[in-house]
Scaffold this motif. Structure first.
Motif, PDB file in Angstrom:
ATOM      1  N   ALA A 132       0.830  -1.206   0.000  1.00  0.00           N
ATOM      2  CA  ALA A 132       0.000   0.000   0.000  1.00  0.00           C
ATOM      3  C   ALA A 132       0.858   1.247   0.000  1.00  0.00           C
ATOM      4  N   GLN A 133       1.964   1.206   0.706  1.00  0.00           N
ATOM      5  CA  GLN A 133       2.852   2.372   0.747  1.00  0.00           C
ATOM      6  C   GLN A 133       3.586   2.550  -0.579  1.00  0.00           C
ATOM      7  N   ILE A 134       3.988   1.442  -1.183  1.00  0.00           N
ATOM      8  CA  ILE A 134       4.608   1.529  -2.510  1.00  0.00           C
ATOM      9  C   ILE A 134       3.621   2.110  -3.512  1.00  0.00           C
ATOM     10  N   ALA A 135       2.368   1.682  -3.447  1.00  0.00           N
ATOM     11  CA  ALA A 135       1.349   2.214  -4.356  1.00  0.00           C
ATOM     12  C   ALA A 135       1.165   3.713  -4.161  1.00  0.00           C
ATOM     13  N   ALA A 136       1.236   4.171  -2.916  1.00  0.00           N
ATOM     14  CA  ALA A 136       1.100   5.605  -2.646  1.00  0.00           C
ATOM     15  C   ALA A 136       2.241   6.394  -3.274  1.00  0.00           C
ATOM     16  N   ILE A 137       3.471   5.887  -3.158  1.00  0.00           N
ATOM     17  CA  ILE A 137       4.625   6.583  -3.738  1.00  0.00           C
ATOM     18  C   ILE A 137       4.565   6.528  -5.264  1.00  0.00           C
ATOM     19  N   GLN A 138       4.125   5.412  -5.809  1.00  0.00           N
ATOM     20  CA  GLN A 138       3.999   5.308  -7.264  1.00  0.00           C
ATOM     21  C   GLN A 138       2.946   6.273  -7.801  1.00  0.00           C
ATOM     22  N   THR A 139       1.882   6.495  -7.047  1.00  0.00           N
ATOM     23  CA  THR A 139       0.864   7.465  -7.459  1.00  0.00           C
ATOM     24  C   THR A 139       1.456   8.861  -7.556  1.00  0.00           C
ATOM     25  N   LEU A 140       2.274   9.219  -6.587  1.00  0.00           N
ATOM     26  CA  LEU A 140       2.928  10.525  -6.583  1.00  0.00           C
ATOM     27  C   LEU A 140       3.847  10.681  -7.787  1.00  0.00           C
ATOM     28  N   HIS A 141       4.461   9.600  -8.204  1.00  0.00           N
ATOM     29  CA  HIS A 141       5.453   9.654  -9.276  1.00  0.00           C
ATOM     30  C   HIS A 141       4.901   9.176 -10.611  1.00  0.00           C
ATOM     31  N   ALA A 142       3.610   9.397 -10.818  1.00  0.00           N
ATOM     32  CA  ALA A 142       2.961   9.102 -12.091  1.00  0.00           C
ATOM     33  C   ALA A 142       2.121  10.314 -12.489  1.00  0.00           C
ATOM     34  N   PRO A 143       1.947  10.554 -13.800  1.00  0.00           N
ATOM     35  CA  PRO A 143       1.108  11.682 -14.224  1.00  0.00           C
ATOM     36  C   PRO A 143      -0.337  11.491 -13.768  1.00  0.00           C
ATOM     37  N   HIS A 144      -1.035  12.597 -13.567  1.00  0.00           N
ATOM     38  CA  HIS A 144      -2.448  12.558 -13.202  1.00  0.00           C
ATOM     39  C   HIS A 144      -3.271  13.026 -14.403  1.00  0.00           C
ATOM     40  N   PRO A 145      -3.878  12.095 -15.150  1.00  0.00           N
ATOM     41  CA  PRO A 145      -4.668  12.493 -16.322  1.00  0.00           C
ATOM     42  C   PRO A 145      -6.036  13.036 -15.915  1.00  0.00           C
ATOM     43  N   PHE A 146      -6.574  13.904 -16.756  1.00  0.00           N
ATOM     44  CA  PHE A 146      -7.916  14.432 -16.572  1.00  0.00           C
ATOM     45  C   PHE A 146      -8.810  13.927 -17.704  1.00  0.00           C
ATOM     46  N   PRO A 147     -10.104  13.765 -17.449  1.00  0.00           N
ATOM     47  CA  PRO A 147     -10.978  13.187 -18.468  1.00  0.00           C
ATOM     48  C   PRO A 147     -11.337  14.149 -19.585  1.00  0.00           C
ATOM     49  N   PHE A 148     -10.894  15.380 -19.525  1.00  0.00           N
ATOM     50  CA  PHE A 148     -11.130  16.362 -20.576  1.00  0.00           C
ATOM     51  C   PHE A 148     -10.015  17.404 -20.512  1.00  0.00           C
ATOM     52  N   ALA A 149      -9.873  18.178 -21.578  1.00  0.00           N
ATOM     53  CA  ALA A 149      -8.771  19.136 -21.657  1.00  0.00           C
ATOM     54  C   ALA A 149      -9.060  20.370 -20.803  1.00  0.00           C
ATOM     55  N   MET A 150      -7.993  20.873 -20.188  1.00  0.00           N
ATOM     56  CA  MET A 150      -8.060  22.119 -19.442  1.00  0.00           C
ATOM     57  C   MET A 150      -7.643  23.281 -20.359  1.00  0.00           C
ATOM     58  N   ALA A 151      -7.440  24.454 -19.777  1.00  0.00           N
ATOM     59  CA  ALA A 151      -7.036  25.620 -20.557  1.00  0.00           C
ATOM     60  C   ALA A 151      -5.804  25.303 -21.390  1.00  0.00           C
ATOM     61  N   ASN A 152      -5.805  25.791 -22.617  1.00  0.00           N
ATOM     62  CA  ASN A 152      -4.701  25.619 -23.566  1.00  0.00           C
ATOM     63  C   ASN A 152      -4.453  24.155 -23.922  1.00  0.00           C
ATOM     64  N   GLY A 153      -5.508  23.320 -23.785  1.00  0.00           N
ATOM     65  CA  GLY A 153      -5.472  21.950 -24.279  1.00  0.00           C
ATOM     66  C   GLY A 153      -4.705  20.969 -23.428  1.00  0.00           C
ATOM     67  N   ILE A 154      -4.345  21.316 -22.208  1.00  0.00           N
ATOM     68  CA  ILE A 154      -3.553  20.424 -21.356  1.00  0.00           C
ATOM     69  C   ILE A 154      -4.462  19.376 -20.719  1.00  0.00           C
ATOM     70  N   THR A 155      -4.038  18.119 -20.747  1.00  0.00           N
ATOM     71  CA  THR A 155      -4.905  17.016 -20.296  1.00  0.00           C
ATOM     72  C   THR A 155      -4.360  16.260 -19.086  1.00  0.00           C
ATOM     73  N   SER A 156      -3.194  16.631 -18.562  1.00  0.00           N
ATOM     74  CA  SER A 156      -2.682  15.907 -17.391  1.00  0.00           C
ATOM     75  C   SER A 156      -1.762  16.814 -16.585  1.00  0.00           C
ATOM     76  N   TYR A 157      -1.617  16.439 -15.315  1.00  0.00           N
ATOM     77  CA  TYR A 157      -0.617  17.086 -14.473  1.00  0.00           C
ATOM     78  C   TYR A 157       0.557  16.127 -14.363  1.00  0.00           C
ATOM     79  N   PRO A 158       1.801  16.628 -14.529  1.00  0.00           N
ATOM     80  CA  PRO A 158       2.950  15.712 -14.573  1.00  0.00           C
ATOM     81  C   PRO A 158       3.306  15.126 -13.215  1.00  0.00           C
ATOM     82  N   GLN A 159       4.060  14.053 -13.269  1.00  0.00           N
ATOM     83  CA  GLN A 159       4.491  13.368 -12.056  1.00  0.00           C
ATOM     84  C   GLN A 159       5.505  14.197 -11.281  1.00  0.00           C
ATOM     85  N   TRP A 160       5.604  13.944  -9.987  1.00  0.00           N
ATOM     86  CA  TRP A 160       6.663  14.507  -9.161  1.00  0.00           C
ATOM     87  C   TRP A 160       7.945  13.696  -9.395  1.00  0.00           C
ATOM     88  N   LEU A 161       9.077  14.237  -8.980  1.00  0.00           N
ATOM     89  CA  LEU A 161      10.362  13.587  -9.195  1.00  0.00           C
ATOM     90  C   LEU A 161      10.938  13.058  -7.890  1.00  0.00           C
TER      91      LEU A 161
END
Length: 575
Positions: free
Chosen positions: A325-354
């Motif tokens: 469960a803890q590994i899954a939490a860290i992997q979530t942080l380090h993966a992009p977060h997609p959105f089901p539709f485009a935001m301003a200027n056509g952007i569809t995801s928030y990038p992963q943390w490093l």
């Protein structure tokens, strides 16, 4: 609402038409010299008190601006806890709203007796709501760097049009229920106080600023980019540090980052240290030096395989490993977060943390604990004493800005259920427009800095934005007017430390000087700037120096004194 079409030229027309109303309250000295003449300065400063700036001098729909106090402040020497300041006029004022239910915009303008002719506007942070005085050191300043005010700049700050002290600590986003206050936070307040400040500068000095700069980090960094995008003729230079460029998307991405913690994914501080050392083992020597700092930031990311930290059987057996469960939490942080539709200027995801530098000795900057995990798992209702900053900001954004329902259970949040409102909020808050052609054509210069150990926001968001500007305008156009630097090991607030020993690493650098030389004299910043680490007490001895490279480079150790900048060269970081 008016935007980029409110050029400096059109503002000057309004200003000249009404300037006599402003100047009639400011007397000239007996010799006929301007009001800022040395002998008359204290009295001319005092006469600003009570001055009203008419709405026609403010380039957006607004109420009237009023100077609530103007006080001459004599020069003060440096002290252990504060920098030296010159003789200056401290001007505090308000701008009235249009909606009587909205709160005032507060501002502070500091006018030095020995003025260099330039105005520097400071950015805010987080949800704002606290008056930015314009008297603090700039982000990443060394302890012996002179304040902008001491360098001769008139300095300006605002609270962005709401006062956080009027809201409960777990309801810091409540201002978002009022649309005018939200618009002020998004962009309008910064433009309004800028216009008021120009009128007041002209009233005291009898001339307008020769150049106007914006300098901010985090939310303040977003504000700077917003000014370049929405009001490109109003600013001559902008420094944007760790800008939360996709702000509405960032707030929403905090929710999936934290949801796994409700199901066993929370890491206590000891486990966070285990993770940090595991990442260092995987990546530290990729920059040629084993020093507890991940400098080769892009090459590091695929080198981290969390299965090497898995507890036997996948269940939590102690602080030296991570459960499934803890590994899954860290992997979530380090993966992009997609959105089901485009935001301003056509952007569809928030990038992963490093990955990199997940801990520091200072609890206020212990990055993964402060920003992601908190000192205890998240709970409903929010416990502000233990909650992570991500969960606090995320819950407030969803409840007060998106759903506008303070009882909404954020664990059930689905963006598709609020599409129209999310698209509207994205247009307000996300400063992702890549077309900076008007700003560059006006002569505007832009310096961005991303901190690669930032866990408040993903540094890739600012990097992606910069690359979108290049894609839109071309590399040569961008090279003539913009720079992007990266600071490995730096946390969101700037400082960074070695994971191995906890010693401070070089992260201090002056970006105002390079911006001013570029905007004023046409001298472009070097590809490599020097970051330092210094003692905090006089004589501020230099402890270490290291290059700060342009993206996508990083400082690679080639041998010699590890504390000397010349022992490093900038090399390209490759994923």
């Amino acid at each position: 609402m008016p935007g980029a079409d409110h050029s400096r030229q059109s503002f000057a027309v309004w200003h000249r038409a009404a300037l006599s109303l402003v100047l009639c309250t400011i007397a000239l000295s007996a010799s006929g010299r301007p009001a800022a003449a040395e002998a008359a300065f204290p009295s001319d400063c005092a006469r600003l008190a009570g001055l009203k700036i008419p709405t026609r001098l403010i380039g957006l729909p607004s109420g009237e601006a009023t100077v609530t106090s103007a006080s001459y402040t004599p020069a003060a020497p440096a002290k252990a806890t504060s920098s030296a300041t010159p003789d200056f006029c401290k001007v505090v004022g308000t701008i009235a709203p249009i909606d009587p239910a909205a709160q005032l915009i507060n501002f502070q303008l500091n006018l030095p007796a020995a003025w260099n002719g330039k105005l520097l506007q400071y950015g805010g942070g987080g949800y704002n709501g606290t008056l930015v005085s314009g008297l603090a050191p700039l982000r990443d300043a060394a302890p012996d760097d002179a304040l902008p005010l001491t360098r001769g700049y008139a300095t300006l700050g605002t609270d962005s049009g709401h006062q956080v002290a009027s809201f409960a600590p777990d309801r810091i986003g409540e201002f978002g229920l009022n649309e005018e206050m939200l618009i002020n936070y998004a962009y309008a307040s910064y433009k309004k106080v800028r216009d008021v400040a120009v009128a007041l500068v002209d009233a005291l000095y009898r001339k307008r600023p020769s150049r106007i700069y914006y300098f901010g980090g985090s939310e303040g960094g977003r504000e700077g980019l917003t000014m370049a995008q929405r009001f490109p003729a109003d600013y001559d230079g902008i420094v944007s540090v760790v800008p939360v460029v996709q702000l509405s998307m960032l707030f929403q991405s905090y929710v999936p980052n934290n949801l796994p913690q409700f199901d066993g994914g929370w890491l206590n501080p000891a486990k966070s240290e285990t993770l940090a050392r595991f990442v260092a083992d995987a990546c530290d020597d990729l920059d040629g030096l084993r020093d507890g700092v991940i400098s080769n930031y892009l090459t590091c990311q695929p080198k981290v395989s969390l299965q090497g930290l898995r507890c036997q059987g996948g269940t939590d057996t102690g602080d030296s490993c991570l459960s499934d469960a803890q590994i899954a939490a860290i992997q979530t942080l380090h993966a992009p977060h997609p959105f089901p539709f485009a935001m301003a200027n056509g952007i569809t995801s928030y990038p992963q943390w490093l990955y990199g530098n997940e801990i520091t000795p200072d609890p206020q900057r212990m990055t993964i604990t402060r920003w992601v995990m908190g000192t205890a798992p998240p709970a409903q209702p929010i416990d502000v004493a233990t909650v992570s900053q991500q969960w606090l900001y995320g819950v407030n954004a969803i409840r007060f800005i998106v759903t506008r329902d303070d009882k909404f259970d954020v664990r059930n949040y689905r963006p598709e259920n609020f599409r129209a409102r999310i698209e509207e909020v994205s247009r307000l808050l996300d400063s992702t427009n890549p077309d900076l052609s008007a700003f560059f054509a006006h002569g505007g210069k832009l310096i961005l800095r991303e901190n690669m150990a930032d866990l408040a926001q993903s540094p890739l968001a600012g990097i992606n934005y910069f690359q979108s500007v290049v894609a839109r305008l071309g590399q040569s156009t961008v090279d003539a007017s913009a720079r992007l630097y990266v600071s490995p090991g730096s946390t969101h607030t700037g400082p960074g430390t070695s994971v191995l020993g906890g010693s401070a690493i070089p992260t201090m650098v002056d970006l105002l000087g390079p911006l001013d030389r570029w905007a004023g004299d046409g001298i472009a910043p070097a590809d490599t700037l020097i970051q330092t680490s210094k003692d905090t007490a006089p004589p501020f001895a230099l402890k270490a120096a290291r290059p700060m490279c342009r993206y996508p480079d990083y400082p690679h150790y080639v041998g010699g004194d590890k504390a000397a900048a010349e022992s490093f060269v900038c090399k390209k970081s490759m994923p």
